[in-house]
Design a protein around this motif. Structure first.
Motif, short mmCIF file in Angstrom:
data_model
loop_
_atom_site.label_atom_id
_atom_site.label_comp_id
_atom_site.label_asym_id
_atom_site.label_seq_id
_atom_site.Cartn_x
_atom_site.Cartn_y
_atom_site.Cartn_z
N UNK A 96 28.31 9.99 36.52
CA UNK A 96 29.40 10.36 37.19
C UNK A 96 30.49 11.58 35.28
N UNK A 97 29.47 11.55 34.68
CA UNK A 97 29.69 12.54 32.92
C UNK A 97 29.00 13.54 33.01
N UNK A 98 28.51 13.25 33.59
CA UNK A 98 27.18 14.82 33.68
C UNK A 98 27.97 15.00 35.09
N UNK A 99 27.89 14.63 36.59
CA UNK A 99 29.20 15.21 37.08
C UNK A 99 29.89 16.34 37.14
N UNK A 100 30.27 15.59 36.14
CA UNK A 100 32.17 15.61 36.10
C UNK A 100 31.48 17.23 34.75
N UNK A 101 30.38 16.77 33.90
CA UNK A 101 30.57 17.87 33.12
C UNK A 101 29.92 19.25 33.56
N UNK A 102 29.00 19.26 34.16
CA UNK A 102 28.76 20.45 34.68
C UNK A 102 29.88 20.77 35.93
N UNK A 103 30.83 20.22 36.43
CA UNK A 103 31.72 21.01 37.13
C UNK A 103 32.40 21.74 36.49
N UNK A 104 33.19 21.04 35.85
CA UNK A 104 33.82 21.48 34.37
C UNK A 104 33.61 22.38 33.67
N UNK A 105 32.15 22.74 33.28
CA UNK A 105 31.94 23.37 32.26
C UNK A 105 31.65 24.95 33.32
N UNK A 106 31.19 24.71 34.73
CA UNK A 106 31.17 25.24 35.51
C UNK A 106 32.25 26.39 36.01
N UNK A 107 33.34 25.35 36.58
CA UNK A 107 34.52 26.31 36.26
C UNK A 107 35.31 26.44 35.50
N UNK A 108 34.84 26.26 34.05
CA UNK A 108 35.63 26.82 32.92
C UNK A 108 34.50 28.40 32.98
N UNK A 109 33.37 28.52 33.40
CA UNK A 109 32.99 29.55 32.91
C UNK A 109 33.20 30.80 34.08
N UNK A 110 33.19 30.01 35.46
CA UNK A 110 34.15 31.31 36.56
C UNK A 110 35.18 31.67 36.07
N UNK A 111 35.82 30.58 35.72
CA UNK A 111 37.67 30.94 35.45
C UNK A 111 38.00 31.92 33.97
N UNK A 112 37.10 32.37 33.46
CA UNK A 112 37.05 32.62 32.52
C UNK A 112 36.14 34.25 32.88
N UNK A 113 35.25 33.99 33.45
CA UNK A 113 34.65 35.57 34.10
C UNK A 113 34.88 36.15 35.24
N UNK A 114 35.48 35.03 36.43
CA UNK A 114 35.62 36.06 37.40
C UNK A 114 37.57 36.22 37.41
N UNK A 115 37.92 34.32 37.07
CA UNK A 115 39.72 34.48 38.07
C UNK A 115 40.59 34.96 36.31
N UNK A 116 39.83 36.30 35.82
CA UNK A 116 40.73 36.38 34.45
C UNK A 116 41.06 35.37 32.99
N UNK A 117 40.57 34.31 33.24
CA UNK A 117 40.83 33.49 32.13
C UNK A 117 41.12 33.61 30.73
N UNK A 118 41.45 33.20 29.62
CA UNK A 118 41.63 33.79 28.12
C UNK A 118 39.74 33.20 28.05
N UNK A 119 38.86 34.13 26.93
CA UNK A 119 38.13 33.72 26.25
C UNK A 119 38.23 33.76 25.20
#
Length: 104
Positions: A59-82
């Motif tokens: 569960x921790x790995x699943x959540x960590x991967x999902x959170x990391x990829x969502x954050x990267x997508x937010x910063x690279x594609x969705x215009x979230x602050x970097x």
């Protein structure tokens, strides 16, 4: 095979999280359908992986991967602050996921 499935399920978690945000409260049909399909596939993959990986680790790995990829997508594609604190925090999440795999 379980670890591969877990990584794929974690990636699908990012897909459904982004689709959920894009669905505008389930009022937009395409993102809503993507959300539902990705959610079911992600949970199915997690369930499969947990047959041979301990639930806490999986569960921790699943959540960590999902959170990391969502954050990267937010910063690279969705215009979230970097910025440096966000990047360092993201790297800490990735380090935690890698540590859970290495010390499994």
């Amino acid at each position: 095979m379980a670890w591969i499935m877990l990584v794929l399920a974690g990636a699908l978690e990012a897909v459904w999280a982004i689709a959920l945000g894009r669905s505008a409260g389930f009022t937009r049909p395409l993102p809503t359908v993507i959300f539902v399909v990705a959610l079911i596939a992600s949970m199915g993959g997690l369930g499969y992986a947990l047959r041979s990986i301990p639930v806490g680790t999986g569960y921790a790995v699943w959540v960590g991967i999902g959170a990391a990829l969502t954050t990267v997508a937010g910063m690279t594609v969705l215009g979230e602050p970097v910025n440096l604190p966000r990047v360092i925090s993201l790297l800490l999440v990735v380090a935690g996921v890698v540590g859970l795999k290495v010390f499994h």
